[in-house]
Design an enzyme around this catalytic site. Structure first.
Site, mmCIF file in Angstrom:
data_model
loop_
_atom_site.group_PDB
_atom_site.id
_atom_site.type_symbol
_atom_site.label_atom_id
_atom_site.label_comp_id
_atom_site.label_asym_id
_atom_site.label_seq_id
_atom_site.Cartn_x
_atom_site.Cartn_y
_atom_site.Cartn_z
ATOM 1 N N HIS A 196 0.863 -1.185 0.000
ATOM 2 C CA HIS A 196 0.000 0.000 0.000
ATOM 3 C C HIS A 196 0.905 1.242 0.000
ATOM 4 O O HIS A 196 2.022 1.185 0.516
ATOM 5 C CB HIS A 196 -0.840 -0.041 1.286
ATOM 6 C CG HIS A 196 -1.906 0.999 1.393
ATOM 7 N ND1 HIS A 196 -1.650 2.299 1.749
ATOM 8 C CD2 HIS A 196 -3.249 0.927 1.210
ATOM 9 C CE1 HIS A 196 -2.787 2.977 1.787
ATOM 10 N NE2 HIS A 196 -3.774 2.165 1.461
ATOM 11 N N LYS B 143 -10.300 -0.388 10.532
ATOM 12 C CA LYS B 143 -10.467 -1.578 9.680
ATOM 13 C C LYS B 143 -10.797 -2.808 10.520
ATOM 14 O O LYS B 143 -10.846 -3.924 10.022
ATOM 15 C CB LYS B 143 -9.201 -1.814 8.858
ATOM 16 C CG LYS B 143 -8.953 -0.704 7.823
ATOM 17 C CD LYS B 143 -7.765 -1.008 6.979
ATOM 18 C CE LYS B 143 -7.251 0.191 6.216
ATOM 19 N NZ LYS B 143 -8.083 0.578 5.078
HETATM 20 N N1 PLP Z 1 -1.820 -0.698 4.569
HETATM 21 C C1 PLP Z 1 -2.820 -1.390 3.998
HETATM 22 C C2 PLP Z 1 -2.575 -2.792 3.529
HETATM 23 C C3 PLP Z 1 -4.079 -0.814 3.853
HETATM 24 O O1 PLP Z 1 -5.071 -1.495 3.294
HETATM 25 C C4 PLP Z 1 -4.272 0.520 4.312
HETATM 26 C C5 PLP Z 1 -5.568 1.186 4.125
HETATM 27 O O2 PLP Z 1 -6.304 0.910 3.216
HETATM 28 C C6 PLP Z 1 -3.202 1.179 4.909
HETATM 29 C C7 PLP Z 1 -1.990 0.547 5.014
HETATM 30 C C8 PLP Z 1 -3.349 2.556 5.450
HETATM 31 O O3 PLP Z 1 -4.206 2.553 6.542
HETATM 32 P P1 PLP Z 1 -4.715 3.917 7.199
HETATM 33 O O4 PLP Z 1 -5.300 4.720 6.071
HETATM 34 O O5 PLP Z 1 -5.738 3.492 8.195
HETATM 35 O O6 PLP Z 1 -3.537 4.579 7.805
#
Ligand code: PLP
Length: 402
Positions: free
Chosen positions: A119, A222
């Site tokens: 991500h 999440k």
């Molecule tokens: N990593 C992964 C695999 C994710 O799916 C996400 C959010 O979709 C994130 C990191 C980032 O999370 P956040 O936006 O809650 O910081």
């Protein structure tokens, strides 16, 4: 017995949207009544700051706040609650590790190793740090099924590698990465590892101690908790030696004109007024999760995902993106002649909420040479009937564009 309808009845969102099929769970999950009411109740009856007031209400809030830290530690198998830093989410946790842990250790020519399925939250912080330090970001590819190429990973890490960062469960492909193997291989070369658990914290049994993870990060929103709260787990030896990246009140032992002595971890990483209601809400979300049998939930979600995949595959021209043997509860798909945004817009008109686009994994989409995917991600309150509705709507949309 695992019953999605009973679980669903705990989520007020669905009584407000009886027609909606909510398959955007990888973006954010809905919140159970216990979390919503708990947060409202905190503001109504208990609202005080933590670690400051000497009156009873404030002391109670501080106690509750620290009890949630312990609850989180228990939830992920951390040795002590002091391993748990409250952050605003996965993104903040990764940035903290990049800035506080790695930046002072990274020299020109050093390397950071990540995978192509990361991500952006687990991509950009390392990319920018490498740029600033004249270090190199090395990226491990995936095979055709969307699984990490472990032999390429073994070849990529070397004495130059100062950090490995890998996603536990890919938010775009659903691939479950062999994180224990990744950690063991890295540790043989004394390389610390950060695991991005954003997509795994809700329904996987996480045991950071058994995994021997150095850092593990995730987000409350999440896993049925509120937005704006997340967790950074870190090994004590690392947290102790890390300088905070953000400075302010409540994170210190002593402040003089000449010098500041910081508090012990985790406090030194929590300057300023924290998201107290978020912490309370996260604690309630974990309480909710602890009542769900994780094994049964995984079995159910696997069946739901397999069913959705099998039914979608029957549709003319549809291609599944991400066919890993170990896969979580999501299905990504594309059509050659229908843009993912068009498909998602049509599904939206039918009251089916899916995500479309690059899912904050643009380098992965470039690697796969696709503009993006349509992603349906499932949760414990989703049903087979909802999958049928989505599949029917995808079929109709395909016929329309044909
Ligand atoms: N990593 C992964 C695999 C994710 O799916 C996400 C959010 O979709 C994130 C990191 C980032 O999370 P956040 O936006 O809650 O910081």
């Amino acid at each position: 017995m695992f019953d999605p309808e009973i679980i669903r009845s705990h989520f007020p969102f669905f009584s407000h949207h009886p027609e909606l099929v909510y398959f955007a769970n990888a973006a954010t999950t809905q919140k159970p009544a216990s979390v919503i009411r708990g947060i409202a109740g905190f503001y109504e009856k208990e609202n005080t700051n933590v670690h400051r007031g000497l009156y009873k209400l404030a002391a109670n809030t501080s106690q509750k706040y620290e009890q949630v830290r312990q609850k989180v530690a228990d939830y992920i198998g951390a040795e002590k609650k002091e391993n748990i830093v409250f952050t605003s989410g996965t993104t903040a946790g990764i940035n903290l590790v990049a800035q506080s842990f790695l930046a002072p250790r990274l020299q020109p020519g050093d390397e950071v190793v990540i995978s192509i399925m990361e991500h952006h939250a687990n991509f950009i912080p390392w990319q920018q740090l490498c740029k600033n330090k004249k270090a190199n970001l090395r990226i491990v590819p995936i095979n055709k099924k969307g699984e990490l190429d472990i032999s390429a990973f073994k070849k990529t890490i070397s004495q130059k590698t100062k950090m490995v960062a890998a996603v536990h469960v890919s938010n775009s492909l659903g691939t479950i990465n062999p994180i224990k193997e990744i950690i063991d291989i890295s540790h043989k070369k004394n390389i610390p590892v950060l695991i991005d658990g954003a997509q795994s914290a809700a329904h996987f049994d996480i045991d950071v101690n058994k995994l021997d993870a150095d850092f593990f990060v995730f987000s409350g929103h999440k896993m049925y908790g509120p937005t704006g709260i997340g967790i950074l787990y870190g090994k004590e030896e690392f947290l102790i030696n890390m300088q905070p990246a953000v400075f302010g009140g409540d994170a210190i032992k002593d402040v003089r004109i000449e010098e500041t002595i910081f508090a012990d971890p985790p406090k030194k990483f929590e300057p300023g007024t924290q998201n107290i209601a978020g912490v309370i809400g996260l604690g309630l979300a974990i309480g909710f999760l602890n009542k769900i049998n994780k094994k049964e939930a995984r079995i159910y979600l696997n069946k739901l995902t397999e069913y959705a995949t099998d039914e979608l595959k029957k549709i003319n021209g549809l291609e599944i993106i991400g066919r890993a043997k170990n896969k979580s509860a999501l299905v990504s798909f594309i059509f050659e002649n229908i843009h993912p945004h068009d498909m998602a817009t049509f599904l939206g008109a039918e009251n089916i909420a899916v995500r479309a686009g690059n899912h904050c994994t643009q380098p992965l989409m470039d690697f796969l040479k696709i503009p993006g995917t349509v992603r349906a991600s499932f949760s414990v309150y989703n049903t087979f009937a909802e999958v049928d509705r989505m599949v029917g709507a995808v079929r109709e949309t395909e016929a329309f564009f044909r």
